[in-house]
Write an enzyme that holds these catalytic residues in place. Structure first.
Site, short mmCIF file in Angstrom:
data_model
loop_
_atom_site.label_atom_id
_atom_site.label_comp_id
_atom_site.label_asym_id
_atom_site.label_seq_id
_atom_site.Cartn_x
_atom_site.Cartn_y
_atom_site.Cartn_z
N GLU A 107 17.72 35.84 90.76
CA GLU A 107 17.68 34.80 91.71
C GLU A 107 18.23 33.56 91.36
OE1 GLU A 107 17.99 34.02 94.71
OE2 GLU A 107 16.19 34.25 95.61
N ASP A 108 18.83 32.58 92.11
CA ASP A 108 19.20 31.22 91.58
C ASP A 108 18.03 30.42 91.25
OD1 ASP A 108 18.61 31.33 94.50
OD2 ASP A 108 20.67 30.29 94.76
N ASP A 123 11.78 28.20 95.05
CA ASP A 123 11.28 26.92 95.50
C ASP A 123 9.99 27.25 96.08
OD1 ASP A 123 11.23 24.37 96.85
OD2 ASP A 123 12.66 24.76 98.38
N PHE A 130 16.69 18.59 95.64
CA PHE A 130 17.54 19.56 95.89
C PHE A 130 18.75 19.54 95.06
CE2 PHE A 130 20.60 21.65 98.53
CZ PHE A 130 19.98 22.86 99.24
N ASP A 161 24.70 25.91 96.70
CA ASP A 161 25.54 25.32 97.50
C ASP A 161 24.61 24.22 98.51
OD1 ASP A 161 24.10 27.23 99.33
OD2 ASP A 161 25.46 26.66 100.90
N ARG A 168 29.48 25.26 95.23
CA ARG A 168 29.28 26.29 94.42
C ARG A 168 30.05 26.26 93.36
NH1 ARG A 168 25.94 29.71 97.70
NH2 ARG A 168 26.16 29.88 99.91
P1 5GP Z 1 12.16 29.80 98.59
O1 5GP Z 1 12.16 30.87 99.54
O2 5GP Z 1 11.59 29.96 97.25
O3 5GP Z 1 11.72 28.55 99.13
O4 5GP Z 1 13.72 29.39 98.77
C1 5GP Z 1 14.51 30.03 97.74
C2 5GP Z 1 16.08 30.05 98.24
O5 5GP Z 1 16.04 28.79 98.83
C3 5GP Z 1 16.90 30.03 97.13
O6 5GP Z 1 17.28 31.30 96.73
C4 5GP Z 1 17.72 29.02 97.39
O7 5GP Z 1 18.86 29.74 98.35
C5 5GP Z 1 17.22 28.07 98.30
N1 5GP Z 1 17.06 26.51 97.55
C6 5GP Z 1 15.77 26.36 97.34
N2 5GP Z 1 15.83 25.16 96.75
C7 5GP Z 1 17.07 25.05 96.52
C8 5GP Z 1 17.92 23.77 95.95
O8 5GP Z 1 17.33 22.86 95.44
N3 5GP Z 1 19.17 23.99 96.19
C9 5GP Z 1 19.89 24.86 96.87
N4 5GP Z 1 21.16 24.87 96.74
N5 5GP Z 1 19.26 25.79 97.39
C10 5GP Z 1 18.09 26.02 97.40
#
Ligand code: 5GP
Length: 180
Positions: A101-102, A105, A154, A161, A167
């Site tokens: 995963e990237d 959050d 963020f 992105d 990206r």
């Molecule tokens: P979560 O479900 O953990 O809140 O969010 C995970 C997803 O939210 C990540 O896979 C990503 O796609 C997006 N995301 C969360 N934080 C960021 C951020 O700081 N930048 C970007 N570009 N995407 C984020």
């Protein structure tokens, strides 16, 4: 820019630092999965660049699959709504899985994916995330391999992105939005 918002970028993690960390993660995975059938599952789209670099640092026979999930859309806040747009192509039976995963959050997305993949018959499921924003966690998810902890900002670049932009940046940057 359109409207009254201006976007600026500040480098948080330069490409060189990312490459060094990815190499360490690749070496660790190589040690942990020797003689084990391994599948890495990349979560599209954000993890594509990380996955591409990571697998070149894994010195083992392995395969790759992808899942795509609904994203934030035009917002930079998590909706908590997770929808599978592309599911796995292959069965996971008889394989050990590392989900790539990237960023984690709130944890809502990974929590869902983890449950989904665990129900598909893998021998084991571990999670590898390049970035971790622990300050915003709503659901605890086990991060077995982690690149960097970052503050609640963020970020874009290196596959991540905002509205499909940035990206292609080699560095991970903070997105700074200021009203004019
Ligand atoms: P979560 O479900 O953990 O809140 O969010 C995970 C997803 O939210 C990540 O896979 C990503 O796609 C997006 N995301 C969360 N934080 C960021 C951020 O700081 N930048 C970007 N570009 N995407 C984020």
């Amino acid at each position: 820019m359109h409207g009254t918002q201006k976007e600026g970028l500040e480098v948080l993690l330069p490409a060189k630092e990312i490459a060094g960390r990815v190499e360490i993660l690749g070496r660790r995975i190589t040690l942990d999965y020797e003689n084990k059938p391994l599948i890495l599952i990349g979560i599209l789209k954000g993890a594509f660049m990380f996955l591409a670099d990571l697998i070149r640092k894994i010195d083992l026979p392995m395969s790759v699959d992808f899942m795509a999930l609904s994203s934030y859309g035009n917002s930079t806040k998590s909706s908590g709504v997770v929808r599978i747009i592309k599911d796995l192509d292959y069965s996971l039976e008889g394989h050990h899985v590392v989900v790539v995963e990237d960023i984690v959050d709130t944890g809502l997305t990974l929590n869902y994916i983890y449950g989904h993949i665990k129900s598909r018959g893998a021998l084991s499921v571990k999670i590898c995330s390049l970035l971790d924003k622990p300050g915003r966690r709503q659901v605890a998810v086990p991060l077995h391999y982690k690149g960097f902890e970052i503050p609640d900002e963020f970020v874009v670049g290196y596959g991540l992105d905002v509205d499909e932009k940035y990206r292609n940046l080699p560095d991970i940057c903070k997105l700074v939005r200021a009203s004019e």
